[in-house]
Design a protein around this motif. Structure first.
Motif, short mmCIF file in Angstrom:
data_model
loop_
_atom_site.label_atom_id
_atom_site.label_comp_id
_atom_site.label_asym_id
_atom_site.label_seq_id
_atom_site.Cartn_x
_atom_site.Cartn_y
_atom_site.Cartn_z
N THR A 150 0.87 -1.16 0.00
CA THR A 150 0.00 0.00 0.00
C THR A 150 0.91 1.22 0.00
O THR A 150 2.12 1.08 -0.17
N ASP A 151 0.35 2.42 0.14
CA ASP A 151 1.20 3.57 0.44
C ASP A 151 0.54 4.40 1.53
O ASP A 151 -0.55 4.08 2.00
N HIS A 152 1.22 5.42 1.97
CA HIS A 152 0.78 6.16 3.17
C HIS A 152 -0.27 7.23 2.87
O HIS A 152 -0.46 8.11 3.69
N ARG A 153 -0.95 7.16 1.71
CA ARG A 153 -2.04 8.13 1.46
C ARG A 153 -3.18 7.88 2.45
O ARG A 153 -3.28 6.82 3.07
N ARG A 154 -4.09 8.83 2.56
CA ARG A 154 -5.18 8.69 3.53
C ARG A 154 -6.25 7.71 3.07
O ARG A 154 -6.76 6.92 3.85
N LEU A 155 -6.60 7.75 1.78
CA LEU A 155 -7.63 6.84 1.29
C LEU A 155 -7.00 5.45 1.14
O LEU A 155 -5.96 5.31 0.49
N VAL A 156 -7.65 4.47 1.71
CA VAL A 156 -7.06 3.13 1.76
C VAL A 156 -6.89 2.54 0.35
O VAL A 156 -7.86 2.49 -0.42
N ILE A 157 -5.68 2.08 0.02
CA ILE A 157 -5.47 1.24 -1.16
C ILE A 157 -4.67 0.00 -0.71
O ILE A 157 -3.99 0.05 0.31
N TYR A 158 -4.81 -1.09 -1.46
CA TYR A 158 -4.12 -2.31 -1.03
C TYR A 158 -3.89 -3.21 -2.24
O TYR A 158 -4.73 -3.26 -3.13
N GLY A 159 -2.75 -3.89 -2.27
CA GLY A 159 -2.48 -4.76 -3.40
C GLY A 159 -1.73 -6.01 -2.99
O GLY A 159 -1.15 -6.07 -1.90
N GLN A 160 -1.81 -7.00 -3.86
CA GLN A 160 -0.97 -8.18 -3.67
C GLN A 160 -0.56 -8.73 -5.04
O GLN A 160 -1.29 -8.57 -6.04
N ARG A 161 0.64 -9.33 -5.09
CA ARG A 161 1.05 -10.13 -6.24
C ARG A 161 0.48 -11.52 -6.00
O ARG A 161 0.76 -12.15 -4.97
N THR A 162 -0.35 -11.97 -6.91
CA THR A 162 -1.03 -13.26 -6.69
C THR A 162 -0.07 -14.41 -7.02
O THR A 162 0.99 -14.21 -7.63
N ALA A 163 -0.49 -15.60 -6.63
CA ALA A 163 0.35 -16.77 -6.88
C ALA A 163 0.55 -17.00 -8.37
O ALA A 163 1.56 -17.58 -8.79
N ASP A 164 -0.40 -16.54 -9.20
CA ASP A 164 -0.24 -16.71 -10.65
C ASP A 164 0.23 -15.40 -11.31
O ASP A 164 -0.01 -15.16 -12.50
N ASP A 165 0.94 -14.58 -10.53
CA ASP A 165 1.67 -13.41 -11.06
C ASP A 165 0.80 -12.31 -11.66
O ASP A 165 1.19 -11.62 -12.60
N ARG A 166 -0.37 -12.12 -11.09
CA ARG A 166 -1.17 -10.94 -11.41
C ARG A 166 -0.98 -9.91 -10.32
O ARG A 166 -0.44 -10.20 -9.25
N LEU A 167 -1.50 -8.72 -10.56
CA LEU A 167 -1.69 -7.77 -9.48
C LEU A 167 -3.18 -7.73 -9.16
O LEU A 167 -4.01 -7.55 -10.07
N ALA A 168 -3.50 -7.94 -7.91
CA ALA A 168 -4.88 -7.73 -7.42
C ALA A 168 -4.82 -6.49 -6.55
O ALA A 168 -3.99 -6.41 -5.63
#
Ligand SMILES: Cc1cc2nc3c(=O)[nH]c(=O)nc-3n(C[C@H](O)[C@H](O)[C@H](O)COP(=O)(O)OP(=O)(O)OC[C@H]3O[C@@H](n4cnc5c(N)ncnc54)[C@H](O)[C@@H]3O)c2cc1C
Length: 423
Positions: free
Chosen positions: A274-292
Motif C-alpha cells: 500500500t502507500d501512506h495516502r489517507r484513502l485506503v489502497i491495497y495490493g498483492q502479487r497473486t500466486a499466478d503473477d497478477r496484481l490484485a
C-alpha cells in the motif's frame, strides 16, 4: 460480475442444501464467512460433541471473506494510542500482540488442515511516495517502537529493492502479513468444519435472531447460543440496522504479468503493498503473477443499504486502474481481467468487537473495518472460549464485549475513509 478469486478458486462444488425445517443445535451461527466458520472450527476443536448449525443466505465465502484483498495481517484498525486511552497500555499491547500471533495461527491451521490458499508470508510494505508520506512513515515506525513493536523503516534503495513503484522515498515494512487467496481459504475452511461435523445450510436466510433461536426462510434453528457473523450485511437484520456501517471496498485484477514486469516491480516474496495516502489502497502479487489491487472510496449508500449492484462502480474501478498504473507505469496496456467489490463492516468508533451476552446466549463478532481476514480468526477463537466457558488470555482482550455506539445509519460524508476522531 465475478471476482478474480471465484474464477481461480477451482470448482465451487454443489450447493449445500438449505435448512430442511426446524432443527435443534447447541450453537446456531448466522453467516458462513470467516467469522462464522472460524467460530465453528474452534468450537468443535474444543468440544467435538457440539452440534453446530450454520445458516448462510447465499453460499460459504459469498461475502467479504471470498472477495477481499487477501491480506492476512496483524493490522489493528484501532490506533494503539486510542486503545491505550480506552483500555490502558497493557491491554492495548496485548491486543496488538494477539493480532500478530493470529497471522501465524491462520497459516498453521491452513497447513494442518490441507487448505491450499496460496499462503505466502512476505510481510507488508507501506510505501512513502511523497515527503509528507515519508514523514508519516517515520512517525508510524516511531509510534510502533514506543509500544515495543517492530515496524521496519526502509530507506529508498531498500524499499525500491522490494517494490519498484514510482516516486518512492522509503517505506515501512512489517513482517506480520501473508498474502492469501481469500476464497480458497473460505472454501477450505468450510470443507474443514464440515469434516469436523458442523452442518452448513446454504441458501438459508436468517430473518430474525433471538435468544434461543434463529428464524430462517426454511424453519427455525433452536440453540442456546446464537452467533451473529454477518459483518457488512448486518444492517439488513431486524434490530441491527445501526450496529455497523456497511462500506464498499472495490478491487481490480490484471492478467498474469510477464517476467520482465516482475523483474522491475519486485514483490518477490509476494509482499502485500500500500502507500501512506489517507484513502485506503491495497495490493498483492497473486500466486499466478497478477496484481490484485483495491481501495475504498466507493460511495456510501443512504440508510446503510447493501445491494449486489453496489459491488461495481465503474468510476471507482477506473480510478483504481489509474492509481495502479501510476504506481507501476509499465502496466499501461496490460489487460484488466476482473473488477468486483463487496461490503465490509465499520464499527462507528472504529473499534471491532467479539462478545457474548451470557443472559441471552447471543454472541457476535465484527466491525473489523477492512482488517478482518486475521481478526476473524481471533474472533472465532475468542467466541469459542466464551461459549465453552473457558477463561483464557483471549477472553480478557479489550475488544471482548466492547459495545460500539449505535449511531445514525447515515454517518457524515467522508467518514468511512478515515477514522473518526478518538474519544
Ligand atoms: C473488497 C474487500 C477487500 C478487503 N480486503 C481485506 C484485506 O485484504 N485484509 C483484511 O484483513 N480484510 C479485508 N477485507 C475485510 C474482510 O474481508 C472482512 O472483514 C472479513 O471477510 C469479514 O468476514 P465475516 O465472516 O465477518 O463477514 P463476511 O465474509 O461478509 O460473511 C458474512 C456472511 O453472512 C451471510 N449473511 C448475511 N446476512 C445473512 C442472513 N440474514 N442470513 C444468513 N446469512 C447471512 C452473508 O451471505 C455472508 O456470507 C476486505 C473486504 C472487502 C469487501
Amino acid at each position: 460480475m465475478t471476482s478474480l478469486w471465484s474464477d481461480t478458486a477451482g470448482g465451487a462444488g454443489a450447493p449445500r442444501p438449505p435448512l430442511p425445517g426446524d432443527v435443534d443445535a447447541d450453537v446456531a451461527i448466522v453467516g458462513a464467512g470467516y467469522t462464522g466458520l472460524w467460530t465453528a472450527y474452534y468450537l468443535r476443536r474444543a468440544d467435538p460433541g457440539l452440534r453446530i448449525a450454520i445458516v448462510e443466505a447465499a453460499h460459504a465465502g459469498f461475502g467479504a471473506s471470498g472477495r477481499n484483498g487477501g491480506w492476512c495481517s496483524g493490522l489493528l484498525p484501532t490506533p494503539l494510542p486510542k486503545l491505550e486511552r480506552m483500555h490502558g497500555r497493557a491491554a492495548a499491547i496485548a491486543f496488538q500482540q494477539a493480532m500478530i500471533d493470529t497471522v501465524d495461527e491462520v497459516g498453521a491451521v491452513a497447513a494442518a488442515e490441507g487448505i491450499d490458499c496460496d499462503w505466502a508470508k512476505g510481510g507488508t510494505l507501506d510505501l512513502a511516495r511523497s515527503a509528507a508520506q515519508w514523514r508519516a512513515a517515520r512517525a508510524e515506525a516511531a509510534l510502533a517502537a514506543s509500544y515495543g513493536f517492530d515496524l521496519h523503516l526502509l530507506g529508498r534503495a531498500e524499499a525500491l529493492d522490494r517494490c519498484g513503484a514510482t516516486s518512492v522515498y522509503g517505506a515501512t515494512w512489517s513482517e506480520h502479513c501473508a498474502a492469501v487467496h481469500p476464497l480458497r481459504l473460505a472454501r477450505g475452511l468450510a470443507a474443514t468444519v464440515e469434516r469436523q461435523g458442523t452442518v452448513i445450510y446454504e441458501g438459508t436466510r436468517a430473518l430474525e435472531l433471538a435468544p434461543g433461536r434463529v428464524r430462517t426462510t426454511y424453519g427455525t434453528v433452536r440453540a442456546p447460543y446464537v452467533v451473529r457473523a454477518t459483518e457488512g450485511y448486518t444492517p439488513d437484520l431486524p434490530g441491527h440496522r445501526r450496529d455497523v456501517v456497511p462500506v464498499y471496498s472495490l478491487m481490480i485484477a490484471t492478467e498474469p504479468l510477464p517476467k520482465a514486469f516482475w523483474d522491475e516491480a519486485g514483490l518477490d516474496r509476494r509482499e502485500t503493498f500500500t502507500d501512506h495516502r489517507r484513502l485506503v489502497i491495497y495490493g498483492q502479487r497473486t500466486a499466478d503473477d497478477r496484481l490484485a489491487f483495491g481501495g475504498r472510496g466507493a460511495p456510501y449508500h443512504f440508510g446503510s443499504a447493501v445491494r449486489p449492484s453496489y459491488d461495481s462502480v465503474p468510476a471507482v474501478h477506473l480510478a483504481l486502474r489509474n492509481t495502479l498504473t501510476s504506481l507501476f507505469p509499465a502496466l499501461d496496456g496490460a489487460r484488466l481481467t476482473h473488477a468486483w467489490g463487496g461490503p465490509l463492516g465499520i464499527a462507528r468508533d472504529w473499534h471491532p468487537s467479539a462478545g457474548l451476552d451470557r443472559a441471552t446466549g447471543l454472541a457476535w463478532a465484527g466491525g473489523y473495518v477492512g482488517d478482518g481476514v486475521a481478526a476473524s480468526n481471533l474472533a472465532g477463537r475468542t467466541l469459542a472460549d466464551l461459549i465453552t466457558g473457558h477463561e483464557t488470555p483471549l477472553t480478557v482482550l479489550p475488544w471482548v464485549n466492547h459495545r460500539s455506539p449505535a449511531g445514525s445509519p447515515n454517518p457524515s460524508a467522508g467518514w468511512a475513509s478515515t477514522p473518526p476522531s478518538t474519544p
